[in-house]
Design an enzyme around this catalytic site. Structure first.
Site, PDB file in Angstrom:
ATOM      1  N   ARG A  75      -8.715  28.646  32.901  1.00  0.00           N
ATOM      2  CA  ARG A  75      -7.499  28.583  33.723  1.00  0.00           C
ATOM      3  C   ARG A  75      -6.966  29.996  34.030  1.00  0.00           C
ATOM      4  N   GLU A  83       5.974  -6.809   7.450  1.00  0.00           N
ATOM      5  CA  GLU A  83       6.648  -7.943   8.102  1.00  0.00           C
ATOM      6  C   GLU A  83       7.671  -7.391   9.097  1.00  0.00           C
ATOM      7  N   PHE A 135      -5.460  -6.694   7.562  1.00  0.00           N
ATOM      8  CA  PHE A 135      -4.693  -6.524   6.325  1.00  0.00           C
ATOM      9  C   PHE A 135      -3.226  -6.739   6.648  1.00  0.00           C
ATOM     10  N   GLY A 136      -2.668  -7.838   6.187  1.00  0.00           N
ATOM     11  CA  GLY A 136      -1.296  -8.173   6.534  1.00  0.00           C
ATOM     12  C   GLY A 136      -0.330  -7.914   5.395  1.00  0.00           C
ATOM     13  N   GLU A 151       0.900   3.373   7.342  1.00  0.00           N
ATOM     14  CA  GLU A 151       0.421   3.819   6.023  1.00  0.00           C
ATOM     15  C   GLU A 151       1.469   4.668   5.307  1.00  0.00           C
TER      16      GLU A 151
HETATM   17  P1  TGC Z   1       6.963   0.353  -7.243  1.00  0.00           P
HETATM   18  O1  TGC Z   1       7.949  -0.446  -8.036  1.00  0.00           O
HETATM   19  O2  TGC Z   1       6.969   1.824  -7.318  1.00  0.00           O
HETATM   20  O3  TGC Z   1       5.482  -0.156  -7.610  1.00  0.00           O
HETATM   21  C1  TGC Z   1       5.124  -1.512  -7.604  1.00  0.00           C
HETATM   22  C2  TGC Z   1       3.786  -1.624  -8.320  1.00  0.00           C
HETATM   23  O4  TGC Z   1       2.777  -0.891  -7.595  1.00  0.00           O
HETATM   24  C3  TGC Z   1       2.302   0.227  -8.378  1.00  0.00           C
HETATM   25  N1  TGC Z   1       2.153   1.335  -7.436  1.00  0.00           N
HETATM   26  C4  TGC Z   1       0.962   1.736  -6.991  1.00  0.00           C
HETATM   27  N2  TGC Z   1      -0.278   1.337  -7.327  1.00  0.00           N
HETATM   28  C5  TGC Z   1      -1.299   1.936  -6.689  1.00  0.00           C
HETATM   29  N3  TGC Z   1      -1.121   2.899  -5.771  1.00  0.00           N
HETATM   30  C6  TGC Z   1       0.103   3.318  -5.404  1.00  0.00           C
HETATM   31  N4  TGC Z   1       0.247   4.261  -4.454  1.00  0.00           N
HETATM   32  C7  TGC Z   1       1.219   2.730  -6.024  1.00  0.00           C
HETATM   33  N5  TGC Z   1       2.566   2.884  -5.914  1.00  0.00           N
HETATM   34  C8  TGC Z   1       3.122   2.035  -6.791  1.00  0.00           C
HETATM   35  C9  TGC Z   1       3.341   0.439  -9.449  1.00  0.00           C
HETATM   36  O5  TGC Z   1       2.761   1.034 -10.582  1.00  0.00           O
HETATM   37  C10 TGC Z   1       3.777  -1.001  -9.711  1.00  0.00           C
HETATM   38  O6  TGC Z   1       2.729  -1.654 -10.423  1.00  0.00           O
HETATM   39  P2  TGC Z   1       3.044  -2.846 -11.459  1.00  0.00           P
HETATM   40  O7  TGC Z   1       1.698  -3.433 -11.745  1.00  0.00           O
HETATM   41  O8  TGC Z   1       3.679  -2.155 -12.615  1.00  0.00           O
HETATM   42  O9  TGC Z   1       3.960  -3.799 -10.778  1.00  0.00           O
HETATM   43  O10 TGC Z   1       7.085  -0.127  -5.745  1.00  0.00           O
HETATM   44  P3  TGC Z   1       8.310  -0.010  -4.745  1.00  0.00           P
HETATM   45  O11 TGC Z   1       8.645  -1.378  -4.260  1.00  0.00           O
HETATM   46  O12 TGC Z   1       9.422   0.814  -5.344  1.00  0.00           O
HETATM   47  O13 TGC Z   1       7.660   0.755  -3.507  1.00  0.00           O
HETATM   48  C11 TGC Z   1       7.210   2.048  -3.583  1.00  0.00           C
HETATM   49  C12 TGC Z   1       6.953   2.577  -2.159  1.00  0.00           C
HETATM   50  C13 TGC Z   1       8.236   2.626  -1.371  1.00  0.00           C
HETATM   51  C14 TGC Z   1       6.383   3.964  -2.320  1.00  0.00           C
HETATM   52  C15 TGC Z   1       5.924   1.659  -1.450  1.00  0.00           C
HETATM   53  O14 TGC Z   1       6.488   0.432  -1.169  1.00  0.00           O
HETATM   54  C16 TGC Z   1       5.366   2.239  -0.186  1.00  0.00           C
HETATM   55  O15 TGC Z   1       4.406   3.001  -0.224  1.00  0.00           O
HETATM   56  N6  TGC Z   1       5.924   1.872   1.016  1.00  0.00           N
HETATM   57  C17 TGC Z   1       5.301   2.205   2.295  1.00  0.00           C
HETATM   58  C18 TGC Z   1       4.660   0.955   2.867  1.00  0.00           C
HETATM   59  C19 TGC Z   1       3.409   1.252   3.609  1.00  0.00           C
HETATM   60  O16 TGC Z   1       2.808   2.302   3.512  1.00  0.00           O
HETATM   61  N7  TGC Z   1       2.900   0.274   4.341  1.00  0.00           N
HETATM   62  C20 TGC Z   1       1.629   0.370   4.998  1.00  0.00           C
HETATM   63  C21 TGC Z   1       1.179  -0.988   5.524  1.00  0.00           C
HETATM   64  S1  TGC Z   1      -0.546  -1.053   5.960  1.00  0.00           S
HETATM   65  C22 TGC Z   1      -0.683  -0.111   7.328  1.00  0.00           C
HETATM   66  O17 TGC Z   1       0.198   0.540   7.764  1.00  0.00           O
HETATM   67  C23 TGC Z   1      -1.994  -0.119   7.957  1.00  0.00           C
HETATM   68  S2  TGC Z   1      -2.158   0.906   9.319  1.00  0.00           S
HETATM   69  C24 TGC Z   1      -3.803   0.915   9.358  1.00  0.00           C
HETATM   70  C25 TGC Z   1      -4.462   1.531  10.489  1.00  0.00           C
HETATM   71  O18 TGC Z   1      -4.429   0.996  11.629  1.00  0.00           O
HETATM   72  O19 TGC Z   1      -5.123   2.568  10.253  1.00  0.00           O
HETATM   73  P1  FAD Z   2      11.017   0.954   8.844  1.00  0.00           P
HETATM   74  O1  FAD Z   2      10.599   0.713   7.448  1.00  0.00           O
HETATM   75  O2  FAD Z   2      12.053   0.059   9.439  1.00  0.00           O
HETATM   76  O3  FAD Z   2      11.497   2.467   8.986  1.00  0.00           O
HETATM   77  C1  FAD Z   2      12.299   2.932  10.092  1.00  0.00           C
HETATM   78  C2  FAD Z   2      12.729   4.358   9.760  1.00  0.00           C
HETATM   79  O4  FAD Z   2      13.514   4.343   8.567  1.00  0.00           O
HETATM   80  C3  FAD Z   2      11.569   5.292   9.501  1.00  0.00           C
HETATM   81  O5  FAD Z   2      11.854   6.568   9.995  1.00  0.00           O
HETATM   82  C4  FAD Z   2      11.518   5.339   7.982  1.00  0.00           C
HETATM   83  O6  FAD Z   2      10.914   6.525   7.479  1.00  0.00           O
HETATM   84  C5  FAD Z   2      12.999   5.252   7.629  1.00  0.00           C
HETATM   85  N1  FAD Z   2      13.232   4.760   6.271  1.00  0.00           N
HETATM   86  C6  FAD Z   2      12.833   3.572   5.740  1.00  0.00           C
HETATM   87  N2  FAD Z   2      13.200   3.490   4.462  1.00  0.00           N
HETATM   88  C7  FAD Z   2      13.849   4.644   4.156  1.00  0.00           C
HETATM   89  C8  FAD Z   2      14.445   5.162   2.991  1.00  0.00           C
HETATM   90  N3  FAD Z   2      14.445   4.487   1.841  1.00  0.00           N
HETATM   91  N4  FAD Z   2      15.029   6.383   3.047  1.00  0.00           N
HETATM   92  C9  FAD Z   2      15.015   7.101   4.209  1.00  0.00           C
HETATM   93  N5  FAD Z   2      14.433   6.668   5.341  1.00  0.00           N
HETATM   94  C10 FAD Z   2      13.858   5.452   5.314  1.00  0.00           C
HETATM   95  N6  FAD Z   2       0.989  -2.782   8.695  1.00  0.00           N
HETATM   96  C11 FAD Z   2       0.129  -3.589   8.024  1.00  0.00           C
HETATM   97  O7  FAD Z   2       0.475  -4.218   7.034  1.00  0.00           O
HETATM   98  N7  FAD Z   2      -1.168  -3.707   8.449  1.00  0.00           N
HETATM   99  C12 FAD Z   2      -1.650  -3.067   9.541  1.00  0.00           C
HETATM  100  O8  FAD Z   2      -2.828  -3.200   9.885  1.00  0.00           O
HETATM  101  C13 FAD Z   2      -0.752  -2.232  10.274  1.00  0.00           C
HETATM  102  N8  FAD Z   2      -1.160  -1.605  11.400  1.00  0.00           N
HETATM  103  C14 FAD Z   2      -0.253  -0.907  12.156  1.00  0.00           C
HETATM  104  C15 FAD Z   2      -0.659  -0.389  13.395  1.00  0.00           C
HETATM  105  C16 FAD Z   2       0.269   0.292  14.185  1.00  0.00           C
HETATM  106  C17 FAD Z   2      -0.161   0.807  15.529  1.00  0.00           C
HETATM  107  C18 FAD Z   2       1.585   0.509  13.718  1.00  0.00           C
HETATM  108  C19 FAD Z   2       2.565   1.282  14.549  1.00  0.00           C
HETATM  109  C20 FAD Z   2       1.984  -0.008  12.500  1.00  0.00           C
HETATM  110  C21 FAD Z   2       1.076  -0.731  11.711  1.00  0.00           C
HETATM  111  N9  FAD Z   2       1.460  -1.316  10.503  1.00  0.00           N
HETATM  112  C22 FAD Z   2       0.591  -2.122   9.807  1.00  0.00           C
HETATM  113  C23 FAD Z   2       2.862  -1.269  10.084  1.00  0.00           C
HETATM  114  C24 FAD Z   2       3.282   0.046   9.441  1.00  0.00           C
HETATM  115  O9  FAD Z   2       2.758   0.165   8.154  1.00  0.00           O
HETATM  116  C25 FAD Z   2       4.808   0.093   9.425  1.00  0.00           C
HETATM  117  O10 FAD Z   2       5.224   0.254  10.776  1.00  0.00           O
HETATM  118  C26 FAD Z   2       5.344   1.219   8.575  1.00  0.00           C
HETATM  119  O11 FAD Z   2       5.086   0.978   7.210  1.00  0.00           O
HETATM  120  C27 FAD Z   2       6.853   1.449   8.777  1.00  0.00           C
HETATM  121  O12 FAD Z   2       7.548   0.256   8.728  1.00  0.00           O
HETATM  122  P2  FAD Z   2       8.613  -0.128   9.892  1.00  0.00           P
HETATM  123  O13 FAD Z   2       7.911   0.043  11.179  1.00  0.00           O
HETATM  124  O14 FAD Z   2       9.147  -1.463   9.555  1.00  0.00           O
HETATM  125  O15 FAD Z   2       9.723   0.975   9.794  1.00  0.00           O
END
Ligand code: TGC
Ligand code: FAD
Length: 388
Positions: A272, A137, A133-134, A367
């Site tokens: 221990r 960036e 899942f990409g 996440e």
């Molecule tokens: P925002 O303007 O609030 O929303 C954009 C659109 O998305 C909808 N929406 C949601 N829909 C479903 N579930 C949610 N939790 C949603 N949050 C928002 C919203 O209604 C809107 O929809 P539409 O159709 O009206 O356009 O979005 P924003 O750009 O202000 O961002 C909100 C924010 C900061 C909370 C969001 O970007 C966020 O959660 N950032 C964190 C990114 C993150 O978690 N990345 C994870 C990448 S994947 C990963 O890490 C895999 S690790 C896996 C592993 O190894 O286990």
């Molecule tokens: P940044 O966004 O640069 O954040 C750096 C710091 O700034 C953090 O402490 C953060 O909380 C803080 N920060 C950012 N924004 C704000 C704000 N607005 N206010 C205050 N503080 C803020 N991603 C995928 O898409 N798919 C995957 O399968 C996936 N797998 C992963 C596996 C591993 C082992 C790891 C480590 C990461 C993976 N990720 C994946 C990426 C992961 O989702 C991101 O690392 C994560 O969302 C944080 O992004 P970043 O690393 O760019 O940190």
């Protein structure tokens, strides 16, 4: 005197259905037999065997909470409990399963065409095809809206360029779900591994989640047909809906890692001897154990309540942030405290706490970082979005 396990103190078994208990027992047996004996080596060697896919498939844990297409269709709580057992072995193991089921398969199940579902979901449920899942960036992690990966329409095709970073299972995957900006919003594409212009590079020297492959995906003018686009979504709602599923699994999973740390530490402190008595007999040790078990059990009760709400279709996505934030923050504290009780013995992988603690650094970050979940909750409570 009778002693209790941490979860007996809250009567966890009484809160679960027979099916949920059976799923827990089956997954735990599988973990003890097929995973736990190898996890130290995988962590040490910085790898996870690709052929675990079919093994997880046989277990029925891949996409287990999805309906149809060869998926088991269990409750959300059952899925969470399976994550707890898997992460009790290692967060890398749970990651493999969550990325496959909650991110890649869920994206296809929720937003894909019927043809895409028929093509991919049955073989992914069996673990014969692996997905990744990409979204993230190099310059856009917490703020995926800023992504630079761009898909341009060209006749019946799309041409995608950009890169994705930190992608779990990236180089193992047969299909990558790649999210890109378009002229019309955001879109998800199913990019098959041998597509010209698509390459992956594994990230080396990780100190965390070593039993997991993490890759960069590079897309250099990758051409895919429109039939590879997930047709049902053109906004960030697409990827964010998938994150809800994976965050839900982590909410249970991280507590599994914490439970394993406490289990190992309890055994250790009873054996221990320090100052001529068992380490378990000192008040400071018992205070640490009591506080850790209190947080573990509170976390499980929260996860279970949110899981029941999810099964009733009444769980707002903001509530998942409560659980993800709490479980990851408390689990890492528990892992570190357990490490202190193990003394020097706690610094090698012979005991699990330091491995779990290192892994949980990633789990706290991916996440949605802990800070992002605070902001999501802050927004939910005040109506003020403080992300930007
Ligand atoms: P925002 O303007 O609030 O929303 C954009 C659109 O998305 C909808 N929406 C949601 N829909 C479903 N579930 C949610 N939790 C949603 N949050 C928002 C919203 O209604 C809107 O929809 P539409 O159709 O009206 O356009 O979005 P924003 O750009 O202000 O961002 C909100 C924010 C900061 C909370 C969001 O970007 C966020 O959660 N950032 C964190 C990114 C993150 O978690 N990345 C994870 C990448 S994947 C990963 O890490 C895999 S690790 C896996 C592993 O190894 O286990
Ligand atoms: P940044 O966004 O640069 O954040 C750096 C710091 O700034 C953090 O402490 C953060 O909380 C803080 N920060 C950012 N924004 C704000 C704000 N607005 N206010 C205050 N503080 C803020 N991603 C995928 O898409 N798919 C995957 O399968 C996936 N797998 C992963 C596996 C591993 C082992 C790891 C480590 C990461 C993976 N990720 C994946 C990426 C992961 O989702 C991101 O690392 C994560 O969302 C944080 O992004 P970043 O690393 O760019 O940190």
């Amino acid at each position: 005197m009778a002693t209790y396990t941490p979860t007996q103190l809250i009567g966890l078994d009484n809160m679960l259905t027979l099916e949920e208990r059976q799923i827990c027992d089956t997954v735990r047996e599988f973990c003890d037999r097929d995973l736990r004996p190898h996890i130290e080596d995988w962590f040490e060697d910085h790898t996870i065997p690709r052929d675990l896919g079919p093994v997880f498939g046989q277990m029925g844990v891949l996409g287990m909470h999805l309906d149809g297409y060869g998926c088991a269709g269990t409750s959300a709580v059952a899925y969470g409990l399976a994550c707890m057992e898997l992460e009790a072995v290692d967060s890398g193991i749970r990651s493999f399963v969550s990325v496959q089921g909650s991110l890649a398969m869920y994206a296809i199940h929720r937003w894909g065409s019927e043809e895409q579902k028929q093509q991919w979901l049955p073989q992914m449920a069996e673990g014969k095809a692996i997905g990744c899942f990409g979204l993230t960036e190099p310059d856009f992690g917490s703020n995926p809206a800023g992504m630079r990966t761009y898909a341009k329409r060209d006749g019946d095709d799309w041409v995608i360029s950009g890169s994705k970073m930190w992608i779990t299972n990236g180089s193992l995957a047969d299909v990558a779900v790649v999210w890109a900006k378009t002229d019309d919003g955001y879109a998800g594409f199913l990019v098959e591994k041998d597509t010209p212009g698509f390459t992956t590079h594994d990230i080396a020297r990780k100190m965390s989640l070593r039993a997991s492959i993490t890759s960069e995906l590079v897309l250099d003018n990758v051409r895919v047909p429109d039939s590879a686009r997930l047709p049902e979504v053109n906004s960030l709602r697409g990827p964010l809906s998938c994150l809800n599923e994976a965050r839900f699994g982590i909410m249970f999973g991280a507590l599994g890692a914490a439970r394993d740390c406490i289990d190992q530490t309890l055994e250790y402190v009873k054996e221990r001897q320090v100052f001529d008595k068992p380490l378990s007999s000192y008040q400071l040790t018992q205070a640490k154990l009591a506080d850790m078990v209190l947080e573990l059990d509170k976390g499980i009760l929260l996860a279970l309540q949110l899981g029941r709400l999810k099964d009733e279709g009444k769980l707002p996505h903001e509530s998942i942030s409560l659980g993800k934030l709490n479980s990851t923050r408390e689990a890492i504290q528990i892992a570190r405290t357990c490490r202190t009780l193990l003394g020097a013995s706690g610094i090698t992988t012979e005991y699990s706490p330091i491995r779990h603690a290192n892994n949980l650094e990633s789990v706290l970050t991916y996440e949605g970082t802990a800070e992002m979940h605070q902001l999501i909750l802050g927004n939910a409570l005040t109506g003020e979005a403080a992300f930007r």
